[in-house]
Design an enzyme around this catalytic site. Sequence first.
Site, mmCIF file in Angstrom:
data_model
loop_
_atom_site.group_PDB
_atom_site.id
_atom_site.type_symbol
_atom_site.label_atom_id
_atom_site.label_comp_id
_atom_site.label_asym_id
_atom_site.label_seq_id
_atom_site.Cartn_x
_atom_site.Cartn_y
_atom_site.Cartn_z
ATOM 1 N N HIS A 31 0.859 -1.181 0.000
ATOM 2 C CA HIS A 31 0.000 0.000 0.000
ATOM 3 C C HIS A 31 0.896 1.233 0.000
ATOM 4 O O HIS A 31 1.716 1.430 0.894
ATOM 5 C CB HIS A 31 -0.930 0.015 1.221
ATOM 6 C CG HIS A 31 -1.851 1.199 1.224
ATOM 7 N ND1 HIS A 31 -3.107 1.159 0.640
ATOM 8 C CD2 HIS A 31 -1.713 2.451 1.722
ATOM 9 C CE1 HIS A 31 -3.695 2.334 0.785
ATOM 10 N NE2 HIS A 31 -2.871 3.145 1.441
ATOM 11 N N CYS A 32 0.729 2.085 -1.010
ATOM 12 C CA CYS A 32 1.543 3.295 -1.147
ATOM 13 C C CYS A 32 0.798 4.467 -0.510
ATOM 14 O O CYS A 32 -0.271 4.854 -0.975
ATOM 15 C CB CYS A 32 1.834 3.577 -2.622
ATOM 16 S SG CYS A 32 2.755 5.105 -2.895
ATOM 17 N N PHE A 33 1.376 5.028 0.538
ATOM 18 C CA PHE A 33 0.724 6.134 1.230
ATOM 19 C C PHE A 33 0.792 7.430 0.418
ATOM 20 O O PHE A 33 -0.080 8.289 0.552
ATOM 21 C CB PHE A 33 1.355 6.347 2.607
ATOM 22 C CG PHE A 33 1.045 5.258 3.581
ATOM 23 C CD1 PHE A 33 -0.163 5.257 4.265
ATOM 24 C CD2 PHE A 33 1.931 4.226 3.804
ATOM 25 C CE1 PHE A 33 -0.465 4.247 5.158
ATOM 26 C CE2 PHE A 33 1.642 3.219 4.705
ATOM 27 C CZ PHE A 33 0.435 3.227 5.387
ATOM 28 N N GLY A 81 -2.031 6.988 -1.808
ATOM 29 C CA GLY A 81 -3.270 6.630 -1.123
ATOM 30 C C GLY A 81 -3.965 5.450 -1.748
ATOM 31 O O GLY A 81 -5.192 5.334 -1.684
#
Length: 274
Positions: free
Chosen positions: A121-123, A126
């Site tokens: 999951h890439c913050f 998002g």
Amino acid sequence: MLVLRLLNVVAPAYFLCISLVTFVLQIFVFIPSMFRDPSTTPLFSPALLHGALFLFLSANALGNYVLVIQNSPEDLGKDFSLGKGTEVADWLDGSRSPGSALPGTHFCRLCARVTQRHDHHCFFTGNCIGSRNMRNFIMFCLYTSLACLDSLVAGMAYISATLSMSFADPLAFLTLLPHSISQFFSGALLSSEMFVILMLYLWLGIGLACAGFCCHQLLLILRGQTRYQLRKGMVVRARPWRDNLQEVFGKKWLLGLLIPVQNVESSYRRQKEK
């Protein structure tokens, strides 16, 4: 979980803010002041050429960034039967892998979806990175790294001319920040110059991080493995590295290197359409 959800909102805003500041500094500060050459024609002036290069890098980084957000991985929970007595909560730790699901599927708490070939999951976007947006994510990291490198070089030239200092000594850049902080608090350095110096180190950090992340993702793709599978110690099916690359980048990979284009459709979607 609350901290992660907050980070999922703040990180994209932080990235867009840094991108806007970089664009303003390049277009309105670095290029007009550092790339002026009256002896050349306007068509081939250094300012125009460098501006075109920076706009090309920025357009590809931003275009792939948007495509990563738009091309969310499929929610397999809507199409797969999780099995009798299986709840979505069984996917939370990634330990449950129903027989009807494809290898590498994982339930993301932040996105609330079961994704195929889940990588991470890439913050900063998002969004989850999976089979549909992996190529756009790699291109986003690549062009972000190149844009930061370009801004770093232009910023160092600007600081060198403004402060009349030389970066020929390798230690000059390492000692620039502490020396500048002491000058700033003593009043010998303007706030605008101090801001540019801070941005130099920020561009260096982001550029190195994106370059390292891009190289690591390419190594995993060559092995036909995702970051999630590596973290969980999952055994992947051995395939030729060319097939692994084509699965992610597609046959028109050269086009994806030059302009932001939509990623190849996942194998799951192609099987579902058949």
